[in-house]
Design an enzyme around this catalytic site. Structure first.
Site, short mmCIF file in Angstrom:
data_model
loop_
_atom_site.label_atom_id
_atom_site.label_comp_id
_atom_site.label_asym_id
_atom_site.label_seq_id
_atom_site.Cartn_x
_atom_site.Cartn_y
_atom_site.Cartn_z
N TYR A 57 20.12 -50.19 -7.46
CA TYR A 57 19.85 -48.85 -8.67
C TYR A 57 20.52 -49.58 -9.81
CZ TYR A 57 16.90 -45.31 -7.71
OH TYR A 57 15.56 -44.56 -7.37
N GLU A 59 19.85 -48.33 -13.23
CA GLU A 59 19.39 -47.34 -14.48
C GLU A 59 20.21 -47.80 -15.77
OE1 GLU A 59 19.45 -43.60 -12.49
OE2 GLU A 59 17.35 -43.46 -12.17
N ASP A 203 -2.06 -55.81 -27.03
CA ASP A 203 -1.98 -55.73 -25.57
C ASP A 203 -2.34 -57.25 -24.98
OD1 ASP A 203 -2.08 -55.58 -22.89
OD2 ASP A 203 -3.04 -53.64 -22.92
N THR A 229 1.32 -58.24 -19.36
CA THR A 229 1.73 -58.24 -17.81
C THR A 229 2.20 -59.59 -17.42
OG1 THR A 229 -0.56 -59.01 -17.34
CG2 THR A 229 -0.01 -56.55 -17.11
N LYS A 232 -0.71 -62.13 -14.46
CA LYS A 232 -2.11 -62.80 -14.74
C LYS A 232 -1.90 -64.10 -15.16
CE LYS A 232 -3.74 -58.00 -15.71
NZ LYS A 232 -4.58 -56.98 -16.66
N ARG A 238 3.90 -59.28 -10.20
CA ARG A 238 3.20 -58.11 -10.78
C ARG A 238 4.16 -57.18 -11.49
NH1 ARG A 238 -1.66 -56.46 -9.97
NH2 ARG A 238 -1.85 -58.47 -8.89
#
Ligand code: PLP
Length: 417
Positions: A57, A59, A203, A229, A232, A238
């Site tokens: 974790y 955060e 984008d 992303t 791609k 991913r």
């Protein structure tokens, strides 16, 4: 044969699942993957993603993590941030978005209020769901003004976009697409945004790899926000990312966490760091050049075989085939090609008269086949195979022959893992 990344571990613990992964690998390896948004991640990317980092974790952000024990997770995230900043000449980077859609949502939350006017490209003309489609939260939350493409040329019409922007004065203008085969002029978008008093977001989900490889103009001199992303054309894990001007750093970071996400995927962030390192190499630049070359050759050859391409060709890694003169739908074409071993997706063409389930087109991309090492010569062969399959829809013997030739091609260019 594919053994998995940890020897036989999965096979021993969960043979049922192992078998499905092996089948998926066989599918990826034995067919031509030509869905424009897909690629093959390298072994190093897979190794980082399949690591113990999934246990942690983390955060918060490097230097301000909420839990103990984040020393290495922080270092890894900082490494990913620094590499991405260098790669994209960025003032501020956030590598935590779980996906491209999350990255877009975070930008909206950072700078918009519900009901604000947002301008994005129409999904039906090649835009993305998250740019204001009615079914998406963006379309439900903001007042969307969509721009399309010119009805004759199917190209972005910057004067029309400018007129729309001046009329509606959007708070945010979005450039970027999922099915646009031509170069996007980010400077023109920026000029329009300045004139209309709008923020400008690029984008680059599809073309991030092309930009990093310097085969598509960079958005960073112009955009207030860049989202994208890593899976791609960048061929990483991913996931998503956000780049912004420094003045928006705090707003963007708090929109991602705690705005829309909890703990970041540290294993994916590590894999992003690997991907960014690879993207800085000369080899990566050569790869992107080849992706675009392959795309150009494939487009040219398909035209020679009598196919119509939306906009008449391509500048980037993808093309849209308009199938109306072939008397088949996109759905029929995509199904037939997949059965013959060539996997593409059906795709609406601008101002399509068929619905989104059937469509009049298919979208074809070259990133994944180029990762396998295929070049111009193979594109000529692939165009021939596509033509054979689509021009003989009812001839099973021809389809069998195409499928055999696809298998031979795949054997010559195995997926490296
Ligand atoms: C793929 C894509 C996205 C979304 O990415 P996901 O990771 O699938 O959420 C966003 N914008 C554009 C333009 C895309 O092509």
């Amino acid at each position: 044969m594919f053994k998995g990344y940890f020897g036989d571990v999965l096979k021993k613990d969960d043979a049922e699942l192992e078998k499905l992964i092996v089948e998926e690998f066989k599918r990826e390896n034995s067919k031509l993957q030509m869905i424009a948004s897909e690629n093959f991640a390298s072994k190093a990317v897979l190794a980082a993603q399949g690591s113990v980092l999934t246990n942690k974790y983390s955060e918060g952000y490097p230097g301000k993590k909420y839990y103990e024990g984040c020393q290495y997770a922080s270092e890894i995230e900082q490494l990913a941030i620094d590499r991405m900043a260098k790669l994209f000449h960025a003032e501020h980077v956030n590598v935590q978005p779980h996906s491209g859609s999350s990255a877009n949502l975070a930008v909206y939350i950072a700078v918009l209020q519900p009901g604000d006017v947002v301008m994005g490209m129409d999904l039906a003309c090649g835009g993305h769901l998250t740019h204001g489609a009615p079914a998406n939260i963006s379309g439900k939350t903001y007042k969307i003004v969509s721009y399309g493409v010119n009805r004759e040329t199917n190209l972005l019409d910057y004067e029309e976009i400018r007129q729309l922007a001046l009329k509606h004065r959007p708070k945010l203008i979005i450039a970027g697409a999922s099915a646009y085969p031509r170069t996007i002029d980010f400077k023109k978008f920026k000029d329009i945004a300045v004139e209309a008093g709008s923020y400008f977001m690029a984008d680059i989900a599809h073309i991030a790899g092309l930009i990093a490889g310097k085969v598509h103009p960079d958005a960073s001199p112009y955009a207030d926000f860049i989202t994208g992303t890593t899976h791609k054309t960048l061929s990483g894990p991913r996931g998503g990312f956000i780049i912004s001007k420094k003045e928006f750093a705090r707003k963007i970071d708090s929109a991602v966490f705690p705005g829309i996400q909890g703990g970041p995927l540290v294993h994916v962030i590590a894999a992003k760091a690997v991907c960014f390192k690879q993207a800085m190499t000369a080899g990566f630049r050569k790869y992107q050049q080849q992706v675009v070359k392959n795309s150009a050759v494939l487009a040219e050859e398909l035209i020679k075989h009598g196919f119509t391409l939306v906009t008449g060709g391509t500048d980037n890694h993808l093309m849209l085939v308009d199938l109306r003169n072939q008397n088949i739908t996109g759905r029929e074409a995509a199904l037939a090609l997949d059965q013959a071993g060539i996997t593409v997706n059906k795709n609406g063409i601008p101002y399509d008269t068929l619905d989104v389930w059937h469509t009049s087109g298919i979208r074809i991309g070259t990133p994944a086949v180029t990762t396998r090492g295929m070049k111009e010569e193979q594109m000529i062969e692939i165009a021939e195979l596509i033509a054979k399959a689509l021009k003989n829809m009812k001839n099973t013997a021809i389809h069998k022959d195409v499928s055999k030739k696809v298998k031979q091609l795949c054997k010559k260019f195995p997926v490296k893992i």
